[in-house]
Motif scaffolding. Structure first.
Motif, PDB file in Angstrom:
ATOM      1  N   ASP A  77       0.983  -1.063   0.136  1.00  0.00           N
ATOM      2  CA  ASP A  77      -0.072   0.099  -0.069  1.00  0.00           C
ATOM      3  C   ASP A  77       0.946   1.360   0.029  1.00  0.00           C
ATOM      4  O   ASP A  77       1.765   1.418   0.732  1.00  0.00           O
ATOM      5  CB  ASP A  77      -0.910   0.054   1.013  1.00  0.00           C
ATOM      6  N   PRO A  78       0.729   1.993  -0.937  1.00  0.00           N
ATOM      7  CA  PRO A  78       1.595   3.416  -1.053  1.00  0.00           C
ATOM      8  C   PRO A  78       1.452   4.390   0.243  1.00  0.00           C
ATOM      9  O   PRO A  78       2.625   5.198   0.425  1.00  0.00           O
ATOM     10  CB  PRO A  78       1.277   3.926  -2.488  1.00  0.00           C
ATOM     11  N   ARG A  79       0.584   4.156   0.867  1.00  0.00           N
ATOM     12  CA  ARG A  79       0.224   4.915   2.192  1.00  0.00           C
ATOM     13  C   ARG A  79       0.683   4.511   3.488  1.00  0.00           C
ATOM     14  O   ARG A  79       0.374   4.841   4.409  1.00  0.00           O
ATOM     15  CB  ARG A  79      -1.203   5.508   2.326  1.00  0.00           C
ATOM     16  N   ALA A  80       1.420   3.190   3.333  1.00  0.00           N
ATOM     17  CA  ALA A  80       1.835   2.540   4.599  1.00  0.00           C
ATOM     18  C   ALA A  80       2.451   2.981   5.547  1.00  0.00           C
ATOM     19  O   ALA A  80       2.260   3.210   6.713  1.00  0.00           O
ATOM     20  CB  ALA A  80       2.541   1.211   3.989  1.00  0.00           C
ATOM     21  N   PHE A  81       3.578   4.073   4.879  1.00  0.00           N
ATOM     22  CA  PHE A  81       4.327   4.670   6.009  1.00  0.00           C
ATOM     23  C   PHE A  81       3.493   5.945   6.877  1.00  0.00           C
ATOM     24  O   PHE A  81       3.333   5.934   8.013  1.00  0.00           O
ATOM     25  CB  PHE A  81       5.503   5.291   5.228  1.00  0.00           C
ATOM     26  N   ASP A  82       2.772   6.773   5.839  1.00  0.00           N
ATOM     27  CA  ASP A  82       1.943   7.643   6.356  1.00  0.00           C
ATOM     28  C   ASP A  82       0.918   7.118   7.361  1.00  0.00           C
ATOM     29  O   ASP A  82       0.785   7.692   8.374  1.00  0.00           O
ATOM     30  CB  ASP A  82       1.354   8.486   5.130  1.00  0.00           C
ATOM     31  N   ASP A  83       0.073   6.061   6.960  1.00  0.00           N
ATOM     32  CA  ASP A  83      -0.897   5.634   7.741  1.00  0.00           C
ATOM     33  C   ASP A  83      -0.332   4.942   9.050  1.00  0.00           C
ATOM     34  O   ASP A  83      -0.735   5.530   9.949  1.00  0.00           O
ATOM     35  CB  ASP A  83      -1.612   4.507   7.218  1.00  0.00           C
ATOM     36  N   PHE A  84       0.690   4.276   9.167  1.00  0.00           N
ATOM     37  CA  PHE A  84       1.433   3.870  10.225  1.00  0.00           C
ATOM     38  C   PHE A  84       1.924   4.860  11.213  1.00  0.00           C
ATOM     39  O   PHE A  84       1.500   5.016  12.439  1.00  0.00           O
ATOM     40  CB  PHE A  84       2.524   2.846   9.820  1.00  0.00           C
ATOM     41  N   ILE A  85       2.656   5.599  10.665  1.00  0.00           N
ATOM     42  CA  ILE A  85       3.076   6.998  11.497  1.00  0.00           C
ATOM     43  C   ILE A  85       2.001   7.600  12.074  1.00  0.00           C
ATOM     44  O   ILE A  85       2.003   8.123  13.260  1.00  0.00           O
ATOM     45  CB  ILE A  85       4.039   7.756  10.803  1.00  0.00           C
ATOM     46  N   ALA A  87      -0.890   6.916  12.906  1.00  0.00           N
ATOM     47  CA  ALA A  87      -1.692   5.980  14.123  1.00  0.00           C
ATOM     48  C   ALA A  87      -0.591   5.793  15.218  1.00  0.00           C
ATOM     49  O   ALA A  87      -1.048   5.921  16.126  1.00  0.00           O
ATOM     50  CB  ALA A  87      -2.058   4.448  13.404  1.00  0.00           C
ATOM     51  N   ALA A  88       0.525   5.695  14.926  1.00  0.00           N
ATOM     52  CA  ALA A  88       1.672   5.575  15.994  1.00  0.00           C
ATOM     53  C   ALA A  88       1.809   6.827  16.801  1.00  0.00           C
ATOM     54  O   ALA A  88       1.956   6.869  18.041  1.00  0.00           O
ATOM     55  CB  ALA A  88       2.935   5.386  15.502  1.00  0.00           C
ATOM     56  N   ARG A  89       1.519   8.080  16.225  1.00  0.00           N
ATOM     57  CA  ARG A  89       1.451   9.224  16.996  1.00  0.00           C
ATOM     58  C   ARG A  89       0.549   9.397  17.814  1.00  0.00           C
ATOM     59  O   ARG A  89       0.556  10.182  18.803  1.00  0.00           O
ATOM     60  CB  ARG A  89       1.236  10.414  15.895  1.00  0.00           C
ATOM     61  N   GLU A  93       1.988   6.196  24.931  1.00  0.00           N
ATOM     62  CA  GLU A  93       3.092   5.921  25.487  1.00  0.00           C
ATOM     63  C   GLU A  93       4.113   5.938  24.439  1.00  0.00           C
ATOM     64  O   GLU A  93       5.567   5.214  24.736  1.00  0.00           O
ATOM     65  CB  GLU A  93       2.695   4.385  25.815  1.00  0.00           C
ATOM     66  N   VAL A  94       3.999   6.215  23.172  1.00  0.00           N
ATOM     67  CA  VAL A  94       5.223   5.986  22.187  1.00  0.00           C
ATOM     68  C   VAL A  94       5.909   7.529  22.341  1.00  0.00           C
ATOM     69  O   VAL A  94       5.178   8.637  22.149  1.00  0.00           O
ATOM     70  CB  VAL A  94       4.588   6.102  20.954  1.00  0.00           C
ATOM     71  N   ILE A  95       7.115   7.396  22.627  1.00  0.00           N
ATOM     72  CA  ILE A  95       7.802   8.438  23.062  1.00  0.00           C
ATOM     73  C   ILE A  95       8.943   8.784  22.047  1.00  0.00           C
ATOM     74  O   ILE A  95       9.426   9.709  21.971  1.00  0.00           O
ATOM     75  CB  ILE A  95       8.583   8.543  24.477  1.00  0.00           C
ATOM     76  N   GLY A  96       9.083   7.814  21.054  1.00  0.00           N
ATOM     77  CA  GLY A  96       9.753   8.075  19.607  1.00  0.00           C
ATOM     78  C   GLY A  96       9.413   7.503  18.826  1.00  0.00           C
ATOM     79  O   GLY A  96       9.079   6.310  18.679  1.00  0.00           O
TER      80      GLY A  96
END
Length: 152
Positions: A77-85, A87-89, A93-96
Motif C-alpha cells: 500500500d503506497p500509504r503504508a508509512f503515512d498511515d502507520f506513523i 496511527a503511532a503518533r 506511550e510512544v515517546i519516539g
C-alpha cells in the motif's frame, strides 16, 4: 554556514549546561553578553541551534519499562508509512518514532509503568497499528552512554 571557533566555544558550553543564562554563557565562552546573544540568534536563524528541550528521566516518573519496537511494514500500500506513523503518533506511550532505510522500516520507543501495562499497550494499541508485516521487540535494560553532542 560554518561555525567558527567562537561559535563552537559557545555551543560547547551550551551543551555542557543548557540552563546557563546568556550572561553566564558569554562569560564562559570569553565573549560579551551582546556578542553571545547575537551569535545565538544567528545560530538559530541558520538552523544550527534548533532549540532547547527538557530531558525527562521516565524511570524517575515511574515508567520502569522501555521497549524499542522495530517494524517492517507491508509496503504494498503506497500509504503504508503515512498511515502507520499517523496511527503511532496517537499512542501516548510512544515517546519516539524513527524511520530507516533497510530491513527495518520504523522504530517506536514505548514506555510503560510495568510489564502488565506494557502488555496491555502492546495488545490494544501496537498490534492494531496498520500495515505491520513484522515486529521485533528489544527491551531496554540499561543506558550506558547517552550523548547529545559531538566534539566541537
Amino acid at each position: 554556514m560554518s561555525a567558527d571557533d567562537t561559535d563552537r566555544r559557545i555551543l560547547r558550553h551550551l551543551l555542557a549546561d543548557p540552563m546557563l543564562s546568556t550572561a553566564d554563557l558569554a562569560g564562559r565562552a570569553g565573549v560579551t553578553t551582546a556578542t553571545c546573544w547575537r551569535r545565538l540568534e544567528r545560530l538559530r536563524a541558520e538552523g544550527i541551534l534548533r532549540g532547547q528541550e527538557a530531558v525527562i528521566d521516565w524511570r524517575a516518573l515511574g515508567y520502569g519499562v522501555e521497549v524499542s519496537l522495530r517494524f517492517t511494514l507491508d509496503k504494498t500500500d503506497p500509504r503504508a508509512f503515512d498511515d502507520f506513523i499517523a496511527a503511532a503518533r496517537e499512542v501516548p506511550e510512544v515517546i519516539g518514532i524513527e524511520t530507516f532505510l533497510g530491513r527495518v522500516d520504523v522504530r517506536l520507543n514505548v514506555i510503560a509503568r510495568d510489564m502488565a501495562q506494557y502488555q496491555e499497550i502492546y495488545r490494544r494499541r501496537i498490534l492494531t497499528l496498520p500495515h505491520i508485516a513484522d515486529i521485533e521487540a528489544l527491551m531496554l535494560i540499561a543506558t550506558i552512554k547517552e550523548a547529545e553532542s559531538l566534539p566541537l
